[in-house]
Design an enzyme around this catalytic site. Structure first.
Site, PDB file in Angstrom:
ATOM      1  N   ASN A   1       0.834  -1.198   0.000  1.00  0.00           N
ATOM      2  CA  ASN A   1       0.000   0.000   0.000  1.00  0.00           C
ATOM      3  C   ASN A   1       0.872   1.253   0.000  1.00  0.00           C
ATOM      4  O   ASN A   1       1.607   1.461  -0.972  1.00  0.00           O
ATOM      5  CB  ASN A   1      -1.085  -0.019   1.083  1.00  0.00           C
ATOM      6  CG  ASN A   1      -0.615  -0.183   2.496  1.00  0.00           C
ATOM      7  OD1 ASN A   1      -0.034  -1.201   2.861  1.00  0.00           O
ATOM      8  ND2 ASN A   1      -0.881   0.801   3.339  1.00  0.00           N
ATOM      9  N   ASP A   2       0.846   2.095   1.019  1.00  0.00           N
ATOM     10  CA  ASP A   2       1.414   3.440   0.940  1.00  0.00           C
ATOM     11  C   ASP A   2       2.867   3.474   0.465  1.00  0.00           C
ATOM     12  O   ASP A   2       3.706   2.697   0.944  1.00  0.00           O
ATOM     13  CB  ASP A   2       1.401   4.100   2.319  1.00  0.00           C
ATOM     14  CG  ASP A   2       0.036   4.157   2.951  1.00  0.00           C
ATOM     15  OD1 ASP A   2      -0.905   3.583   2.392  1.00  0.00           O
ATOM     16  OD2 ASP A   2      -0.076   4.766   4.030  1.00  0.00           O
TER      17      ASP A   2
ATOM     18  N   GLN B   1       4.726   0.303   2.215  1.00  0.00           N
ATOM     19  CA  GLN B   1       4.030  -0.571   3.145  1.00  0.00           C
ATOM     20  C   GLN B   1       3.878  -1.946   2.502  1.00  0.00           C
ATOM     21  O   GLN B   1       3.337  -2.074   1.396  1.00  0.00           O
ATOM     22  CB  GLN B   1       2.659   0.003   3.473  1.00  0.00           C
ATOM     23  CG  GLN B   1       2.695   1.268   4.305  1.00  0.00           C
ATOM     24  CD  GLN B   1       2.998   0.976   5.765  1.00  0.00           C
ATOM     25  OE1 GLN B   1       2.120   0.624   6.533  1.00  0.00           O
ATOM     26  NE2 GLN B   1       4.256   1.118   6.145  1.00  0.00           N
TER      27      GLN B   1
ATOM     28  N   TRP C   1       4.452   1.278  10.239  1.00  0.00           N
ATOM     29  CA  TRP C   1       3.519   2.030   9.414  1.00  0.00           C
ATOM     30  C   TRP C   1       4.237   3.163   8.679  1.00  0.00           C
ATOM     31  O   TRP C   1       5.453   3.291   8.715  1.00  0.00           O
ATOM     32  CB  TRP C   1       2.361   2.542  10.274  1.00  0.00           C
ATOM     33  CG  TRP C   1       1.372   1.441  10.607  1.00  0.00           C
ATOM     34  CD1 TRP C   1       1.556   0.095  10.461  1.00  0.00           C
ATOM     35  CD2 TRP C   1       0.069   1.598  11.146  1.00  0.00           C
ATOM     36  NE1 TRP C   1       0.448  -0.599  10.871  1.00  0.00           N
ATOM     37  CE2 TRP C   1      -0.493   0.296  11.296  1.00  0.00           C
ATOM     38  CE3 TRP C   1      -0.697   2.695  11.519  1.00  0.00           C
ATOM     39  CZ2 TRP C   1      -1.775   0.084  11.799  1.00  0.00           C
ATOM     40  CZ3 TRP C   1      -1.981   2.483  12.029  1.00  0.00           C
ATOM     41  CH2 TRP C   1      -2.506   1.196  12.159  1.00  0.00           C
TER      42      TRP C   1
ATOM     43  N   ARG D   1       0.094   9.378  13.559  1.00  0.00           N
ATOM     44  CA  ARG D   1       0.881   8.554  12.639  1.00  0.00           C
ATOM     45  C   ARG D   1       1.251   9.320  11.365  1.00  0.00           C
ATOM     46  O   ARG D   1       0.801  10.424  11.123  1.00  0.00           O
ATOM     47  CB  ARG D   1       0.104   7.298  12.271  1.00  0.00           C
ATOM     48  CG  ARG D   1      -1.201   7.502  11.517  1.00  0.00           C
ATOM     49  CD  ARG D   1      -1.793   6.143  11.158  1.00  0.00           C
ATOM     50  NE  ARG D   1      -2.982   6.227  10.334  1.00  0.00           N
ATOM     51  CZ  ARG D   1      -4.217   6.141  10.787  1.00  0.00           C
ATOM     52  NH1 ARG D   1      -4.429   6.000  12.085  1.00  0.00           N
ATOM     53  NH2 ARG D   1      -5.252   6.200   9.953  1.00  0.00           N
ATOM     54  N   ASP D   2       2.096   8.669  10.560  1.00  0.00           N
ATOM     55  CA  ASP D   2       2.488   9.104   9.216  1.00  0.00           C
ATOM     56  C   ASP D   2       3.332  10.378   9.232  1.00  0.00           C
ATOM     57  O   ASP D   2       2.969  11.395   8.622  1.00  0.00           O
ATOM     58  CB  ASP D   2       1.258   9.324   8.326  1.00  0.00           C
ATOM     59  CG  ASP D   2       0.296   8.153   8.326  1.00  0.00           C
ATOM     60  OD1 ASP D   2       0.740   7.032   8.614  1.00  0.00           O
ATOM     61  OD2 ASP D   2      -0.900   8.368   8.034  1.00  0.00           O
TER      62      ASP D   2
ATOM     63  N   GLU E   1      -4.821  11.538   6.955  1.00  0.00           N
ATOM     64  CA  GLU E   1      -3.719  10.589   6.896  1.00  0.00           C
ATOM     65  C   GLU E   1      -2.596  11.168   6.038  1.00  0.00           C
ATOM     66  O   GLU E   1      -2.810  12.052   5.212  1.00  0.00           O
ATOM     67  CB  GLU E   1      -4.174   9.254   6.297  1.00  0.00           C
ATOM     68  CG  GLU E   1      -5.179   8.495   7.146  1.00  0.00           C
ATOM     69  CD  GLU E   1      -5.451   7.109   6.594  1.00  0.00           C
ATOM     70  OE1 GLU E   1      -4.994   6.134   7.218  1.00  0.00           O
ATOM     71  OE2 GLU E   1      -6.112   7.011   5.543  1.00  0.00           O
TER      72      GLU E   1
END
Length: 537
Positions: free
Chosen positions: A37-38, A54, A97, A154-155, A209
């Site tokens: 994913n990301d 990810q 993450w 997060r992120d 996000e």
């Protein structure tokens, strides 16, 4: 004579496979198997581009998250490397993450979100084990991890510095008072971080996000991911308050969409070789066959970000290096095409006015249409819905004219829909954007007069799919990705996944809708077509 704006668009149809897997796209970054994913921590260092992501190395459904790793000499052809960061410490045992890479005193340093033993989100650091290794294949975690434990979020973004050599980074944080926001931290040494305050927020969005903050042509840009799409805005940082102030459109507004399709959780980085800010997004799947295929997800093409002439809007286009994939002897060039014409330029019946049919069977029963719908009178459109971007349902409305009036009186409203099939108090929907039109027998919709600029023609761009009933025993054709970019102002991009059912769905046609273009002539100025080589070396 009406000239087709569509073919000022660069249209890239991407698909087919790597040599050993006919279902895998050839031109998009993805691991050999399992879940992606990301994009994470893209960076240029010591002659190579690095892209982390990810990754679940054990499952195609994304249960546990690691950081996968590719590197490249040209940002086009990529080589896979071993896992960069694995969940093996108490502070990240439940997942590695999303995060970013910053160059600090000449050293690439990763800050990522770890999910600890109690499933709290904490911010951690990792450094290259050997700076002389051009692949940066091994990373070690900072012994004092985690560096940031509060507030829970997060992120983390790539860091930036002020004139006094203070470092700043932001990450996403959710609370009851300010639903969508990014919080700001500062540090002198990139190890000891101090929380300051929310750098930007609003009171009505869902959790933000993957926030990002960066410069493009000396303009500050903030980017966030929310509601399944990515947004950005040009602004400035208050030198005293350290708050981000948008200059023209905020990060949650329809006009600030980076891509109107499947483009999410994007990350950007500065490419010093070509003096450009590059952004890459995650393209998720639309089908339920990922577990059967053994893999899911890929990254978009790398896109170069640029400013509009007035310095207030942003655009993107594929990086120029991707042109090296073109097979020059495959080039086909068409000029001054008048539609309708002969096959492969043909009339078709579709909801769209004119465009391209790609991945089409010869009879057109299966096709993906990339095209435009145009309307001159958009203030009052019976039998059309504009689904999405609702922010308020006006009570007490009994007819479409009253719904139109409610939109005209609301400064936030840009379009509206009245649905006669719904009950009163839930039938007039005010919208903060101008979504694509969808035919509906029960709806009347309109665009606020001030948005139409006195009947200026509005254009909606769509990607539509038409699939016939799949016959028994038919093998599925290779999967594909379509990325569309408006080539002049660069303000529009649309990305989608395509899953043709027939092996023969590999044809291209230009079309006009015989119903909507009566007594009009469509002229295509230029159309260029290339076959592309694979990115896999």
């Amino acid at each position: 004579m009406k000239k087709a704006l569509l073919f000022g668009f660069l249209i890239i149809v991407l698909g087919i496979s790597q040599a050993d897997d006919r279902f895998r796209p050839q031109y998009h970054l993805l691991p050999p198997s399992n879940w992606l994913n990301d994009p994470n921590g893209p960076v240029y260092y010591n002659g190579y581009y690095h892209m982390f992501f990810q990754y679940d190395p054990d499952s195609p459904v994304g249960i546990m998250k690691y950081w996968g790793h590719f590197y490249s000499k040209d940002m086009v052809h990529w080589i896979g490397l071993p896992i960069a960061i694995a969940p093996d410490q108490p502070y990240d045992i439940n997942g590695i993450w999303t995060g970013s890479t910053s160059i600090v005193n000449g050293v690439p340093i990763i800050i990522y979100t770890g999910i600890n033993e109690s499933h709290a989100q904490v911010q951690c650091q990792a450094l290259p084990a050997n700076l002389t290794d051009p692949t940066l294949s091994k990373w070690i975690k900072w012994p004092s991890n985690p560096l940031i434990t509060s507030p829970n979020g997060r992120d983390p973004s790539t860091a930036f510095q002020d004139d006094h050599n203070n470092y700043y980074l932001i990450y996403a944080f959710d609370c009851d008072e300010l639903s969508g926001q990014a919080v700001l931290f500062t540090s002198r040494d990139f190890v000891n971080w101090t929380y300051l305050h929310p750098i930007h927020s609003n009171h009505y969005d869902t959790f933000w996000e993957c926030p990002d903050i960066f410069n493009v042509s000396n303009r500050l840009v903030m980017k966030v991911s929310l509601r399944g799409q990515d947004f950005w805005a040009v602004g400035e940082l208050d030198p005293i308050q350290k708050n981000f102030r948008p200059l023209a459109g905020d990060v949650d507004e329809y006009t600030q969409l980076i891509d109107q399709g499947k483009f999410y959780a994007s990350k950007s980085f500065y490419d010093p070789i070509h003096d450009q800010q590059v952004i890459v997004g995650w393209i998720g799947e639309d089908d339920d066959q990922g577990e059967k295929r053994g893999w899911q997800g890929m990254h978009s093409l790398p896109r170069s970000i640029f400013l509009s002439n007035d310095g207030l809007q942003l655009g993107s286009r594929p990086i120029e290096a991707l042109q090296t994939l073109r097979v020059e002897e495959s080039h086909r060039y068409f000029h001054n095409i008048v539609l309708p014409s002969t096959i492969p330029f043909e009339l078709v019946h579709d909801d769209l006015d004119f465009g391209l049919s790609v991945l089409s069977t010869l009879d057109g029963s299966q096709r993906t249409s990339v095209g435009m719908m145009t309307r001159t009178n958009t203030t009052f459109m019976p039998n059309w819905d504009v689904p999405g971007w609702d922010y308020f349902s006006v009570p007490g409305i009994t007819n479409s004219l009253d719904c139109q009036h409610a939109c005209d009186q609301d400064i936030k409203c840009r379009s509206w829909t009245f649905d006669s099939a719904k009950q009163m108090n839930n039938n007039c929907f005010l919208k903060s954007g101008i979504p694509n039109l969808v035919a509906s027998l029960t709806c009347t919709s309109g665009v606020k007069q001030s948005e139409t600029k006195q009947q200026q023609q509005l254009v909606w761009v769509y990607i539509n799919r038409t699939l016939s009933q799949r016959s028994s025993g038919t093998s599925r054709a290779p999967l594909a990705v379509v990325e569309v970019f408006e080539s002049q102002g660069g303000r529009l991009a649309i990305t989608t996944r395509v899953y043709p059912e027939e092996d023969t769905a590999q044809n291209l046609a230009v079309y006009v809708n015989s119903g909507s273009t009566t007594n009009q002539t469509i002229v295509i100025d230029t159309l260029d077509i290339w076959t592309l080589n694979s990115i896999w070396t």
